[in-house]
Write an enzyme that holds these catalytic residues in place. Structure first.
Site, PDB file in Angstrom:
ATOM      1  N   GLY A   2       0.828  -1.201   0.000  1.00 61.34           N
ATOM      2  CA  GLY A   2       0.000   0.000   0.000  1.00 61.34           C
ATOM      3  C   GLY A   2       0.862   1.250   0.000  1.00 61.34           C
ATOM      4  O   GLY A   2       2.037   1.218  -0.362  1.00 61.34           O
ATOM      5  N   THR A  62       4.262   1.014   1.799  1.00 60.32           N
ATOM      6  CA  THR A  62       5.256   0.233   1.049  1.00 60.32           C
ATOM      7  C   THR A  62       5.805   1.058  -0.114  1.00 60.32           C
ATOM      8  O   THR A  62       7.020   1.135  -0.316  1.00 60.32           O
ATOM      9  CB  THR A  62       4.604  -1.061   0.504  1.00 60.32           C
ATOM     10  OG1 THR A  62       4.038  -1.766   1.597  1.00 60.32           O
ATOM     11  CG2 THR A  62       5.599  -1.953  -0.212  1.00 60.32           C
ATOM     12  N   ILE A  95      -7.482  -2.498   1.224  1.00 60.76           N
ATOM     13  CA  ILE A  95      -8.953  -2.567   1.237  1.00 60.76           C
ATOM     14  C   ILE A  95      -9.538  -1.163   1.138  1.00 60.76           C
ATOM     15  O   ILE A  95     -10.681  -0.993   0.747  1.00 60.76           O
ATOM     16  CB  ILE A  95      -9.513  -3.275   2.502  1.00 60.76           C
ATOM     17  CG1 ILE A  95      -9.164  -2.512   3.782  1.00 60.76           C
ATOM     18  CG2 ILE A  95      -9.069  -4.717   2.564  1.00 60.76           C
ATOM     19  CD1 ILE A  95     -10.033  -2.921   4.968  1.00 60.76           C
ATOM     20  N   ASP A  96      -8.734  -0.133   1.495  1.00 58.08           N
ATOM     21  CA  ASP A  96      -9.257   1.242   1.536  1.00 58.08           C
ATOM     22  C   ASP A  96      -9.561   1.822   0.155  1.00 58.08           C
ATOM     23  O   ASP A  96     -10.271   2.821   0.052  1.00 58.08           O
ATOM     24  CB  ASP A  96      -8.250   2.169   2.238  1.00 58.08           C
ATOM     25  CG  ASP A  96      -7.920   1.718   3.648  1.00 58.08           C
ATOM     26  OD1 ASP A  96      -8.678   0.910   4.207  1.00 58.08           O
ATOM     27  OD2 ASP A  96      -6.885   2.175   4.182  1.00 58.08           O
ATOM     28  N   MET A 144     -13.708   0.467   8.189  1.00 56.26           N
ATOM     29  CA  MET A 144     -12.329   0.956   8.030  1.00 56.26           C
ATOM     30  C   MET A 144     -12.279   1.918   6.847  1.00 56.26           C
ATOM     31  O   MET A 144     -13.312   2.265   6.275  1.00 56.26           O
ATOM     32  CB  MET A 144     -11.385  -0.220   7.808  1.00 56.26           C
ATOM     33  CG  MET A 144     -11.054  -0.969   9.085  1.00 56.26           C
ATOM     34  SD  MET A 144      -9.755  -2.173   8.769  1.00 56.26           S
ATOM     35  CE  MET A 144      -9.248  -2.555  10.437  1.00 56.26           C
ATOM     36  N   GLY A 145     -11.075   2.327   6.471  1.00 55.28           N
ATOM     37  CA  GLY A 145     -10.925   3.169   5.278  1.00 55.28           C
ATOM     38  C   GLY A 145      -9.985   4.339   5.445  1.00 55.28           C
ATOM     39  O   GLY A 145      -9.739   5.067   4.496  1.00 55.28           O
ATOM     40  N   HIS A 166     -11.152  -5.529  11.746  1.00 51.86           N
ATOM     41  CA  HIS A 166     -10.333  -6.375  10.874  1.00 51.86           C
ATOM     42  C   HIS A 166     -11.113  -7.504  10.209  1.00 51.86           C
ATOM     43  O   HIS A 166     -10.561  -8.203   9.355  1.00 51.86           O
ATOM     44  CB  HIS A 166      -9.125  -6.901  11.659  1.00 51.86           C
ATOM     45  CG  HIS A 166      -8.212  -5.787  12.086  1.00 51.86           C
ATOM     46  ND1 HIS A 166      -8.461  -5.033  13.202  1.00 51.86           N
ATOM     47  CD2 HIS A 166      -7.108  -5.263  11.505  1.00 51.86           C
ATOM     48  CE1 HIS A 166      -7.524  -4.104  13.314  1.00 51.86           C
ATOM     49  NE2 HIS A 166      -6.698  -4.219  12.306  1.00 51.86           N
ATOM     50  N   GLN A 200     -13.123  -6.951   8.086  1.00 53.97           N
ATOM     51  CA  GLN A 200     -13.174  -6.490   6.691  1.00 53.97           C
ATOM     52  C   GLN A 200     -11.954  -6.951   5.901  1.00 53.97           C
ATOM     53  O   GLN A 200     -11.947  -6.906   4.680  1.00 53.97           O
ATOM     54  CB  GLN A 200     -13.256  -4.953   6.647  1.00 53.97           C
ATOM     55  CG  GLN A 200     -14.571  -4.437   7.185  1.00 53.97           C
ATOM     56  CD  GLN A 200     -14.469  -2.992   7.677  1.00 53.97           C
ATOM     57  OE1 GLN A 200     -14.840  -2.077   6.984  1.00 53.97           O
ATOM     58  NE2 GLN A 200     -13.948  -2.806   8.881  1.00 53.97           N
TER      59      GLN A 200
HETATM   60  O1  F6P Z   1      -5.123   0.643   5.470  1.00 55.88           O
HETATM   61  C1  F6P Z   1      -5.853  -0.506   5.791  1.00 55.88           C
HETATM   62  C2  F6P Z   1      -6.429  -0.418   7.169  1.00 55.88           C
HETATM   63  O2  F6P Z   1      -7.168  -1.602   7.376  1.00 55.88           O
HETATM   64  C3  F6P Z   1      -7.245   0.825   7.458  1.00 55.88           C
HETATM   65  O3  F6P Z   1      -8.526   0.791   6.895  1.00 55.88           O
HETATM   66  C4  F6P Z   1      -7.226   0.833   8.962  1.00 55.88           C
HETATM   67  O4  F6P Z   1      -7.409   2.121   9.462  1.00 55.88           O
HETATM   68  C5  F6P Z   1      -5.837   0.346   9.277  1.00 55.88           C
HETATM   69  O5  F6P Z   1      -5.398  -0.385   8.155  1.00 55.88           O
HETATM   70  C6  F6P Z   1      -5.748  -0.538  10.501  1.00 55.88           C
HETATM   71  O6  F6P Z   1      -4.424  -0.835  10.728  1.00 55.88           O
HETATM   72  P1  F6P Z   1      -3.921  -1.944  11.773  1.00 55.88           P
HETATM   73  O7  F6P Z   1      -3.932  -3.253  11.059  1.00 55.88           O
HETATM   74  O8  F6P Z   1      -2.559  -1.474  12.141  1.00 55.88           O
HETATM   75  O9  F6P Z   1      -4.885  -1.953  12.917  1.00 55.88           O
END
Ligand code: F6P
Length: 344
Positions: A101, A104, A124-125, A167-168, A270, A272
């Site tokens: 993403g 990276t 996924i965002d 999320m997003g 998560h 999602q």
């Molecule tokens: O960027 C993907 C994402 O799932 C976001 O939607 C979310 O805010 C974040 O990563 C959550 O990150 P972590 O896995 O560190 O909780």
């Protein structure tokens, strides 16, 4: 050829599809070709932790969530580009295919064009620049839509307002896509800060019109006008340090206080990311992985594999290394929602 492959950042449904499709396409082209899987993202490069991927190792992994290679969203690459290049050379790789993403690719920006890299955008965002759709997004939207459809029955049963948090990050794509697919009553996204009085009026009008249960989808960084997004905590080693969250609970308490109606919140979190990819995401990863593998064999470096206007194609790597691609406030999906009487 020795082709390296790594996955970086948060996991997304479809990463295993990329690993399977890349490996199959590279190994299919010559018995001399080798695939080297790098474990746990950038950590695995620095630690030179690898495993050889044989054709049979990856058969069928495309339908599994997570990543066969492991990942991390702690991209500690700053100031370590020489170390990174030396590790790639020691591993004797002709090129590196990275599925990742924004974290990276902003990290890899320091290395290309000195390293032969092929990028496959993942999140996924759905907020990476240079591509219209990222794999994992469709699956995340399906989780949201399934949840809204399920929660509608309990909202109706109890005459409650159910608030579903997605999320997003700073982009409202998941809330918009999932909320629209399930005809949620209201969708709140960061790009369209909402008016608290108008939102309350909308809910009251729905109730007055006889709707018992109401379901609201809220993106984790959504906010009311002149307010800030809710940051839950920070991850210091991460490129994007803030983790958003908590808006759904705040909204539920506020709606109860303002209206006296029972309200509850659900944070999908998560879930999602941890679902088997949808068929749409599998089409995408099969096509993207095949192209990435072909680019590697053709020695076409510093390219990214993207989706534009219905096709998977390759573009300069720099196309996906920019600011987050957020929802335009008058995006066609926003217009669909408005036409359907959805508050957005
Ligand atoms: O960027 C993907 C994402 O799932 C976001 O939607 C979310 O805010 C974040 O990563 C959550 O990150 P972590 O896995 O560190 O909780």
């Amino acid at each position: 050829m020795r082709v390296g492959i790594m996955t970086g950042g948060g996991d997304a449904p479809g990463l295993n599809g990329i690993i399977e499709a890349v490996s199959r396409s590279v190994l299919n082209q010559s018995p001399e070709n080798r695939m080297v899987g790098i474990l746990d993202g950038f950590e695995g490069v620095f630690g030179m932790r690898t495993r050889e991927i044989k054709f049979n190792d990856v058969l069928g992994i495309h339908c599994e969530a997570g990543t066969f290679l492991g990942t991390t969203n702690k991209s500690r690459i700053a100031g370590r580009s020489e170390e990174f290049q030396a590790a790639i050379q020691k591993m004797n790789l002709d090129c590196l295919i990275a599925a990742g993403g924004d974290g990276t690719f902003s990290a890899l920006k320091q290395l290309a064009p000195s390293l032969p890299i092929i990028g496959v955008p993942k999140t996924i965002d759905n907020d990476l620049p240079g591509t219209e759709i990222t794999f994992g997004f469709d699956t995340a939207c399906s989780v949201v839509a399934d949840s809204v459809d399920a929660l509608r029955s309990t909202a109706e049963a109890h005459s409650r307002v159910m608030i579903v948090e997605t999320m997003g990050r700073t982009a409202g794509w998941i809330a918009l896509g999932g909320g629209m697919a399930s005809y949620a009553d209201a969708i709140l996204i960061p790009e369209r800060p909402f008016s608290r009085p108008k939102f309350l009026d909308f809910l009251k009008a729905k109730r007055a019109a006889g709707k018992r249960g109401l379901v609201v989808v809220v993106s984790e960084a959504a906010k009311a006008e002149k307010e800030d997004a809710t940051v839950a905590f920070r991850v210091e080693e991460s490129v994007q340090q803030e983790r958003f969250g908590g808006i759904a609970e705040k909204l539920a308490r506020w709606i109860e206080k303002e209206t006296g109606w029972e309200s509850r919140h659900v944070v999908l979190g998560h879930l999602q990311r941890s679902r088997s990819p949808t068929t749409t995401d599998r089409f995408l990863t099969a096509s993207m992985g095949t192209l990435a593998g072909n680019l590697a064999v053709m020695k076409k470096w510093n390219r990214a594999v993207v989706y534009r206007e219905g096709r998977v194609l390759d573009v300069p790597l720099t196309d996906i290394q920019g600011d987050a691609r957020i929802v335009e406030t008058d995006h066609r999906w926003v217009k669909v929602c408005l036409a359907q009487g959805i508050f957005i």
